[in-house]
Scaffold this motif. Structure first.
Motif, PDB file in Angstrom:
ATOM      1  N   TRP A  68       5.664  -0.284   3.289  1.00  0.00           N
ATOM      2  CA  TRP A  68       4.952  -1.531   3.555  1.00  0.00           C
ATOM      3  C   TRP A  68       5.701  -2.673   2.867  1.00  0.00           C
ATOM      4  O   TRP A  68       5.961  -2.619   1.655  1.00  0.00           O
ATOM      5  CB  TRP A  68       3.529  -1.476   3.017  1.00  0.00           C
ATOM      6  CG  TRP A  68       2.605  -0.600   3.813  1.00  0.00           C
ATOM      7  CD1 TRP A  68       2.932   0.269   4.808  1.00  0.00           C
ATOM      8  CD2 TRP A  68       1.186  -0.494   3.660  1.00  0.00           C
ATOM      9  NE1 TRP A  68       1.820   0.900   5.291  1.00  0.00           N
ATOM     10  CE2 TRP A  68       0.727   0.453   4.607  1.00  0.00           C
ATOM     11  CE3 TRP A  68       0.260  -1.109   2.823  1.00  0.00           C
ATOM     12  CZ2 TRP A  68      -0.624   0.796   4.733  1.00  0.00           C
ATOM     13  CZ3 TRP A  68      -1.085  -0.775   2.936  1.00  0.00           C
ATOM     14  CH2 TRP A  68      -1.523   0.165   3.892  1.00  0.00           C
ATOM     15  N   TYR A  70       6.367  -7.242   2.891  1.00  0.00           N
ATOM     16  CA  TYR A  70       5.965  -8.571   3.356  1.00  0.00           C
ATOM     17  C   TYR A  70       7.187  -9.457   3.612  1.00  0.00           C
ATOM     18  O   TYR A  70       7.082 -10.474   4.273  1.00  0.00           O
ATOM     19  CB  TYR A  70       5.041  -9.263   2.355  1.00  0.00           C
ATOM     20  CG  TYR A  70       5.555  -9.274   0.939  1.00  0.00           C
ATOM     21  CD1 TYR A  70       6.530 -10.168   0.530  1.00  0.00           C
ATOM     22  CD2 TYR A  70       5.075  -8.362  -0.002  1.00  0.00           C
ATOM     23  CE1 TYR A  70       7.021 -10.168  -0.764  1.00  0.00           C
ATOM     24  CE2 TYR A  70       5.563  -8.342  -1.297  1.00  0.00           C
ATOM     25  CZ  TYR A  70       6.524  -9.244  -1.673  1.00  0.00           C
ATOM     26  OH  TYR A  70       7.013  -9.222  -2.953  1.00  0.00           O
ATOM     27  N   SER A  71       8.352  -9.082   3.091  1.00  0.00           N
ATOM     28  CA  SER A  71       9.569  -9.869   3.285  1.00  0.00           C
ATOM     29  C   SER A  71      10.207  -9.494   4.617  1.00  0.00           C
ATOM     30  O   SER A  71      10.775  -8.413   4.751  1.00  0.00           O
ATOM     31  CB  SER A  71      10.563  -9.624   2.140  1.00  0.00           C
ATOM     32  OG  SER A  71      10.029 -10.050   0.914  1.00  0.00           O
ATOM     33  N   GLN A  72      10.101 -10.407   5.583  1.00  0.00           N
ATOM     34  CA  GLN A  72      10.653 -10.123   6.906  1.00  0.00           C
ATOM     35  C   GLN A  72      12.168  -9.958   6.852  1.00  0.00           C
ATOM     36  O   GLN A  72      12.760  -9.261   7.681  1.00  0.00           O
ATOM     37  CB  GLN A  72      10.289 -11.251   7.873  1.00  0.00           C
ATOM     38  CG  GLN A  72       8.789 -11.505   8.001  1.00  0.00           C
ATOM     39  CD  GLN A  72       8.028 -10.303   8.538  1.00  0.00           C
ATOM     40  OE1 GLN A  72       8.460  -9.657   9.473  1.00  0.00           O
ATOM     41  NE2 GLN A  72       6.884 -10.008   7.927  1.00  0.00           N
ATOM     42  N   TYR A  94       5.031  -4.363   8.512  1.00  0.00           N
ATOM     43  CA  TYR A  94       5.279  -5.700   7.977  1.00  0.00           C
ATOM     44  C   TYR A  94       3.969  -6.484   7.863  1.00  0.00           C
ATOM     45  O   TYR A  94       3.145  -6.447   8.774  1.00  0.00           O
ATOM     46  CB  TYR A  94       6.254  -6.466   8.869  1.00  0.00           C
ATOM     47  CG  TYR A  94       7.646  -5.881   8.886  1.00  0.00           C
ATOM     48  CD1 TYR A  94       8.569  -6.204   7.894  1.00  0.00           C
ATOM     49  CD2 TYR A  94       8.037  -5.000   9.888  1.00  0.00           C
ATOM     50  CE1 TYR A  94       9.851  -5.671   7.904  1.00  0.00           C
ATOM     51  CE2 TYR A  94       9.315  -4.459   9.908  1.00  0.00           C
ATOM     52  CZ  TYR A  94      10.209  -4.793   8.916  1.00  0.00           C
ATOM     53  OH  TYR A  94      11.479  -4.266   8.925  1.00  0.00           O
ATOM     54  N   PHE A  95       3.821  -7.209   6.734  1.00  0.00           N
ATOM     55  CA  PHE A  95       2.635  -8.026   6.491  1.00  0.00           C
ATOM     56  C   PHE A  95       3.023  -9.504   6.437  1.00  0.00           C
ATOM     57  O   PHE A  95       4.143  -9.852   6.077  1.00  0.00           O
ATOM     58  CB  PHE A  95       1.974  -7.621   5.170  1.00  0.00           C
ATOM     59  CG  PHE A  95       1.328  -6.264   5.203  1.00  0.00           C
ATOM     60  CD1 PHE A  95      -0.042  -6.125   5.381  1.00  0.00           C
ATOM     61  CD2 PHE A  95       2.090  -5.109   5.085  1.00  0.00           C
ATOM     62  CE1 PHE A  95      -0.639  -4.875   5.413  1.00  0.00           C
ATOM     63  CE2 PHE A  95       1.507  -3.861   5.123  1.00  0.00           C
ATOM     64  CZ  PHE A  95       0.134  -3.738   5.288  1.00  0.00           C
ATOM     65  N   ARG A  96       2.088 -10.358   6.777  1.00  0.00           N
ATOM     66  CA  ARG A  96       2.348 -11.803   6.813  1.00  0.00           C
ATOM     67  C   ARG A  96       2.519 -12.390   5.424  1.00  0.00           C
ATOM     68  O   ARG A  96       3.146 -13.436   5.261  1.00  0.00           O
ATOM     69  CB  ARG A  96       1.221 -12.528   7.540  1.00  0.00           C
ATOM     70  CG  ARG A  96       1.217 -12.325   9.049  1.00  0.00           C
ATOM     71  CD  ARG A  96       0.179 -13.187   9.741  1.00  0.00           C
ATOM     72  NE  ARG A  96      -1.182 -12.752   9.434  1.00  0.00           N
ATOM     73  CZ  ARG A  96      -1.997 -13.362   8.599  1.00  0.00           C
ATOM     74  NH1 ARG A  96      -1.609 -14.459   7.969  1.00  0.00           N
ATOM     75  NH2 ARG A  96      -3.213 -12.897   8.389  1.00  0.00           N
ATOM     76  N   SER A  97       1.960 -11.749   4.408  1.00  0.00           N
ATOM     77  CA  SER A  97       2.034 -12.283   3.053  1.00  0.00           C
ATOM     78  C   SER A  97       1.876 -11.159   2.044  1.00  0.00           C
ATOM     79  O   SER A  97       1.385 -10.069   2.364  1.00  0.00           O
ATOM     80  CB  SER A  97       0.942 -13.338   2.830  1.00  0.00           C
ATOM     81  OG  SER A  97      -0.347 -12.742   2.940  1.00  0.00           O
ATOM     82  N   SER A  98       2.276 -11.453   0.802  1.00  0.00           N
ATOM     83  CA  SER A  98       2.159 -10.463  -0.261  1.00  0.00           C
ATOM     84  C   SER A  98       0.703 -10.190  -0.624  1.00  0.00           C
ATOM     85  O   SER A  98       0.346  -9.060  -0.965  1.00  0.00           O
ATOM     86  CB  SER A  98       2.921 -10.929  -1.501  1.00  0.00           C
ATOM     87  OG  SER A  98       2.427 -12.188  -1.962  1.00  0.00           O
ATOM     88  N   LEU A 101      -0.819  -7.805   1.948  1.00  0.00           N
ATOM     89  CA  LEU A 101      -0.339  -6.444   1.713  1.00  0.00           C
ATOM     90  C   LEU A 101      -1.079  -5.818   0.541  1.00  0.00           C
ATOM     91  O   LEU A 101      -1.538  -4.673   0.635  1.00  0.00           O
ATOM     92  CB  LEU A 101       1.171  -6.453   1.441  1.00  0.00           C
ATOM     93  CG  LEU A 101       1.871  -5.090   1.363  1.00  0.00           C
ATOM     94  CD1 LEU A 101       3.349  -5.228   1.706  1.00  0.00           C
ATOM     95  CD2 LEU A 101       1.740  -4.441  -0.019  1.00  0.00           C
TER      96      LEU A 101
END
Length: 434
Positions: A68, A70-72, A94-98, A101
């Motif tokens: 997992w 958050y850094s694209q 992938y998550f939009r933000s830390s 996540l």
């Protein structure tokens, strides 16, 4: 192994070639049969060998690694890892933000559905994960490059006398601005927040008639508590320096929104695009945003970037990206170990800087990059900023403090009639007691 049929055929050929045999074959016929037999044996061997190799490969491929992040910008490194270790099946989310996540990670841990690896910010979270018994200490891993990592990158993940995450890189808060707004500075940069405020109040003229659109304005990126902590405002209101500095930063924040009206409330998620599209003149963000700004602004207007005013004297609290390994089977932990070692390999660290603007966590890689002469002024400033880093260890209440600060600032931006002077520590203690 040669099959029984092959052995029988060979015996028949030998018998036919012996004197007194019932059949007399020419020598070329015998050699032709022998050649066919050789091909049969070779084909059988190749088939059996391929079957054995496939079985072994399938056993390794059975190691599925759930990651997992958050850094694209890590997508390229993850893909290259999979090419280097094709026998490890990688499942990436992938998550939009830390913060999103972290929230989902805590829920997944409770549901016994956590990944094997997760990316984590140094802002908060490591204490909660350790106290939940969900993460493995670095001592349980095999990281040959560990001693090459910078101590100020390790400190934010040091808790209960152990290290719990492997830092892969970091970033610093920066002030981006249109160069035309620096015209009144005598030193070629903004030296104080009064200068920044005055620049943000400059009028933005548009159209042939010179009609006034409004102020150039200022915007702040999403990680509000990190930027608030980085605002070095000298006025201490007669209190202790740290206490007064934080309160003064909050006061200035509210002043930007309400009395000066140079910062629009609750627009932080679009701050980057507003700056790139020329809608605002000054922009507080992370050094990782530099390459995005350069890519999308192109030649639309002249801009520059600098350290936040006063930050050099105060010391920079960087944002560190780390990787944690969560409890799992021995096979999955071994695969996770391979991934993390890959992320702090010299080539990977070098690529993360050149592609994503992430300050390397390895001292040797950073030193080599600093010695290169190809960087522009902003990139050189970012690489050299490590000497000003201020290490900050995690605490149990980091997540609560971060959440309160975020909520307090959003509320402050929404309440123009709230003239009460904010004392952060008092309000925080009141919030905790509820």
């Amino acid at each position: 192994m040669i099959s029984g049929t092959c052995r029988a055929t060979m015996k028949k050929i030998v018998m036919m070639s012996l004197p007194g045999g019932t059949m007399k074959l020419n020598r070329w016929i015998i050699w032709g049969i022998a050649l066919q037999l050789t091909l049969i044996v070779a084909t059988s061997y190749m088939f059996n060998n391929k079957k054995s190799t496939t079985t072994s490969g399938e056993s390794v491929r059975g190691t599925a690694l759930s990651i997992w992040v958050y850094s694209q910008g890590l997508e390229t490194s993850i893909n290259e890892f999979h090419q280097t270790y094709p026998n490890i099946d990688v499942d990436v989310r992938y998550f939009r933000s830390s913060d999103l996540l972290f929230t989902e990670l805590m829920a997944a841990i409770s549901a016994n559905a956590a990944p094997q690896i997760a990316e984590i910010k140094s802002y908060y979270g490591i204490a909660q994960l350790v106290d939940a018994g969900a993460v493995l200490p670095v001592d349980n891993l095999t990281i040959p490059e560990w001693k090459k990592l910078q101590s100020t990158f390790i400190e934010p993940f040091h808790y209960s006398d152990l290290d719990w995450a492997v830092p892969i890189g970091g970033s610093i808060p920066m002030l981006y601005y249109r160069e035309e707004l620096l015209k009144n500075s005598q030193k070629g940069s903004f030296t104080g927040w009064d200068e920044v405020s005055n620049a943000a109040m400059e009028t933005n003229l548009i159209g042939n008639d010179g009609g006034i659109k409004g102020h150039w304005g200022i915007a702040i990126d999403k990680e509000l508590p990190w930027y608030l902590e980085s605002l070095n405002v000298k006025d201490n209101h007669g209190e202790t320096e740290e206490y007064g500095k934080f309160d003064s930063a909050i006061s200035m924040w509210g002043k930007w929104v309400h009395s000066l009206q140079i910062m629009k409330p609750l627009t932080h998620r679009r701050a980057a695009s507003d700056f790139i599209n020329g809608k605002i003149g000054l922009f507080l963000s992370t050094s990782e945003e530099l390459m995005t700004v350069e890519r999308y602004i192109g030649g639309k207007f002249q801009y520059n970037a600098q350290l936040l005013p006063g930050l050099e004297q105060q010391g920079i609290v960087p944002s560190i990206d780390g990787m944690i390994v969560l409890n799992s089977t021995a096979t999955k932990v071994k695969a996770a170990n391979s991934f993390i070692s890959y992320m702090i390999h010299e080539n990977t660290q070098n690529a993360l800087w050149r592609s994503n603007g992430l300050i390397p966590s390895r001292s040797d890689v950073l030193l080599k990059l600093q010695e290169e002469g190809q960087w522009n002024a902003s990139q050189k400033m970012i690489l050299d900023s490590v000497r000003m880093f201020s290490a900050k260890r995690p605490a149990k209440m980091d997540f609560e403090r971060w959440s309160f600060t975020q909520s307090m600032l959003e509320q402050l931006e929404q309440e123009p009639n709230d003239t009460k002077e904010k004392h952060f520590e008092d309000e925080y203690e009141t919030w905790l007691s509820k």
